[in-house]
Design an enzyme around this catalytic site. Structure first.
Site, mmCIF file in Angstrom:
data_model
loop_
_atom_site.group_PDB
_atom_site.id
_atom_site.type_symbol
_atom_site.label_atom_id
_atom_site.label_comp_id
_atom_site.label_asym_id
_atom_site.label_seq_id
_atom_site.Cartn_x
_atom_site.Cartn_y
_atom_site.Cartn_z
ATOM 1 N N ALA A 25 0.796 -1.224 0.000
ATOM 2 C CA ALA A 25 0.000 0.000 0.000
ATOM 3 C C ALA A 25 0.830 1.277 0.000
ATOM 4 C CB ALA A 25 -0.951 -0.014 1.196
ATOM 5 N N GLU A 49 10.083 -5.684 -4.117
ATOM 6 C CA GLU A 49 9.107 -6.407 -3.309
ATOM 7 C C GLU A 49 9.566 -7.848 -3.170
ATOM 8 O OE1 GLU A 49 6.455 -8.206 -1.190
ATOM 9 O OE2 GLU A 49 6.425 -6.012 -1.395
ATOM 10 N N CYS A 59 -6.081 -6.530 4.635
ATOM 11 C CA CYS A 59 -7.267 -6.543 5.489
ATOM 12 C C CYS A 59 -8.326 -7.516 4.975
ATOM 13 C CB CYS A 59 -7.860 -5.141 5.578
ATOM 14 S SG CYS A 59 -6.736 -3.901 6.256
ATOM 15 N N ARG A 86 3.242 1.507 -16.245
ATOM 16 C CA ARG A 86 3.264 2.931 -15.929
ATOM 17 C C ARG A 86 4.695 3.410 -15.663
ATOM 18 N NH1 ARG A 86 0.585 4.626 -11.584
ATOM 19 N NH2 ARG A 86 -0.298 6.453 -12.601
ATOM 20 N N VAL A 96 15.516 -6.408 -0.337
ATOM 21 C CA VAL A 96 16.599 -5.484 0.006
ATOM 22 C C VAL A 96 17.245 -5.970 1.302
ATOM 23 C CG1 VAL A 96 17.183 -3.119 0.658
ATOM 24 C CG2 VAL A 96 15.552 -3.547 -1.191
ATOM 25 N N ASN A 323 -2.039 3.948 2.797
ATOM 26 C CA ASN A 323 -2.326 4.558 1.501
ATOM 27 C C ASN A 323 -2.182 6.073 1.549
ATOM 28 O OD1 ASN A 323 -3.363 2.589 -0.702
ATOM 29 N ND2 ASN A 323 -4.256 1.807 1.178
ATOM 30 N N TYR A 444 -31.528 11.971 9.784
ATOM 31 C CA TYR A 444 -32.505 11.168 10.523
ATOM 32 C C TYR A 444 -33.643 10.723 9.609
ATOM 33 C CZ TYR A 444 -36.863 10.232 12.912
ATOM 34 O OH TYR A 444 -38.050 9.657 13.284
ATOM 35 N N ARG A 460 -24.793 13.608 24.970
ATOM 36 C CA ARG A 460 -25.636 14.305 25.953
ATOM 37 C C ARG A 460 -25.344 13.805 27.366
ATOM 38 N NH1 ARG A 460 -31.837 14.110 24.188
ATOM 39 N NH2 ARG A 460 -32.014 15.401 26.065
#
Length: 471
Positions: A25, A49, A59, A86, A96, A323, A444, A460
């Protein structure tokens, strides 16, 4: 072994190089954002990676294991091929091994061939994630024992489930992963026991709220063993795990899943002399730069972040943060400017149809931060009481003792409970008081909420408690 050296020997003349360590991510969000801002002839991007997958939703792994998500590839947001299309040089199955900060280079190993090489960088992103906590106990490395952090981990667990004849599973730990994996295993037809060292499951909730989760898990047929410390894992003649032992009992297991939690993966960063905090994560500034290093950034599960409520650094490993970190890092590494101000600690989960949410501080967090607080708990319904499907919801709210500043909210309930925590997350970010919250103009209609939303009912009650000076 192949090695290249030299600060600029493998960099195109006039082109900067951004090196990214970690392809999930934070790392690939950073690489993608930097690419949007800078063309390939201006900024070369190399990403490493060590696993088989990139840009995936960790997740979602429990829901893949359970079968709710039928296909692993549905969890992959962008494949390696898509990143390469890309103009991002993404090198999979490459780990690494060393960061040479003075030399501005990293040493990487191809895990298939074993070949190693140095790659120079002008800018570096560290997004090494987190690693599952795996206690040094007898039998912990036996076949049939699984941590669940990556897609590779999820696939390994599914392979075990497909080849194991027995149907008894033990989950060690009852945090988010432990609870979600316990439910997943129940859905797969396993007899599940959860061994948990805390008083109640979900230590990210106060124990009184965790008790509600405990009851829901038992309602699923899960055996909960709380206040229990695992001492060893027992193995059979074939070397496979066969039981989990505590001081008082043994729990038969054909498969064991570790849900104890994770720690920041900062082995490389520590060895390179980069600064880490009290929780083991890298320390960064608002721009996600590693402190004291102008051209090194870090993000995701390997960093500590500022808690906007307590003012302290925390380690909160969540994909939402990762992210956002990546977007900020990519903007800065690409020549723009962006900041990540901090978090309030919002998280949601579920057990069957019971929704679980929290944001801000727990009671223990507030005490640790030296804050005096008032705590209230209310029960309400997720919609108007007369409307079909109305179900109970429990909301717990913490407010600062004298100022009434909101400190934290926990919610446990049925449909519509979890996402209500977002109201509190916004209020915390805005440093609102509970009295200010009572005037919030929330939506509501009977199918969605009572006239007084449960969060406002809690606000409250907290306002009254603050005025009365109770705690």
């Amino acid at each position: 072994m192949s090695m290249s050296d030299g600060r600029t020997s493998d960099t195109k003349r006039g082109t900067e190089r951004l090196v990214v360590i970690g392809g999930d991510a934070a790392g690939m969000s950073a690489a993608s954002q930097a690419r949007r801002l800078r063309k390939p002839d201006e900024l070369e991007i190399v990403a490493f990676e060590r696993g088989n997958f990139t840009s995936y939703s960790a997740c979602g792994i429990p829901y893949w294991v359970s079968g709710d998500v039928p296909d692993r590839d549905m969890l992959i947001a962008r494949s390696a091929e898509e990143h390469r299309a890309r103009d991002i040089d993404l090198r999979m199955r490459t780990e690494v091994m060393e960061i040479d900060v003075p030399g501005g280079r990293v040493r990487a190993r191809d895990l298939e061939s074993g070949a190693e090489s140095w790659t120079s960088y002008d800018k570096l992103v560290i997004a090494t994630g987190a690693r599952p906590i795996r206690p040094s106990l007898p039998g912990m490395d036996a076949p049939g024992v699984h941590g669940v952090q990556t897609l590779d981990d999820g696939q390994a667990l599914l392979d075990t489930l497909a080849t194991t004849e027995g149907r008894r599973a033990v989950v060690v730990g009852a945090g988010y992963i432990g609870v979600e994996m316990a439910e997943a295993l129940v859905k797969r037809g396993y007899e599940v026991t959860v061994v948990n060292r805390s008083r109640e499951p979900m230590s990210t909730l106060d124990p009184d709220m965790g008790r509600l989760v405990h009851e829901a898990m038992e309602g699923l047929g899960i055996t909960m063993v709380n206040d229990a410390e695992v001492t060893r894992l027992l193995t059979g003649d074939d070397g496979r795990v066969r039981a989990v032992a505590t001081e008082d009992a043994e729990y038969p297991a054909d498969v064991v899943v570790l849900g104890i939690g994770v720690r920041p993966e900062t082995t490389l960063a520590r060895a390179a002399g980069l600064p880490v905090g009290d929780h083991g994560g890298l320390l960064t500034d608002l721009a996600m730069r590693v402190r004291g290093h102008e051209n090194i950034w870090a993000g995701g599960d390997c960093v500590e972040v500022l808690d906007l409520v307590s003012g302290q650094e925390r380690h909160i490993p969540l994909g939402t943060h990762a992210n956002k970190h990546g977007q900020v890092i990519g903007a800065n590494a690409g020549g723009g400017y962006a900041t990540f101000p901090g978090v309030v600690g919002t998280a949601v989960s579920k057990v069957c149809d019971l929704e679980i949410a929290r944001t801000g501080l727990l009671e223990k967090d507030a005490r640790r931060a030296g804050l005096r607080f008032t705590s209230v708990t209310v029960e309400s319904t997720n919609r108007a009481g007369y409307y079909p499907g109305a179900a109970l919801m429990t909301v717990k709210m913490l407010a600062e003792h004298r100022t009434g500043r909101l400190l934290g909210v926990q919610i446990v309930g049925r449909e519509g409970a979890a996402k209500r925590v977002d109201i509190a997350a916004v209020a915390l970010t805005a440093s609102m008081t509970v009295e200010q919250m009572t005037a919030l103009d929330l939506g509501y209609a009977p199918p969605f909420s009572p006239v007084w939303d449960p969060v406002l009912v809690a606000a409250r009650k907290a306002t009254t408690a603050v005025r009365a000076g109770t705690s």
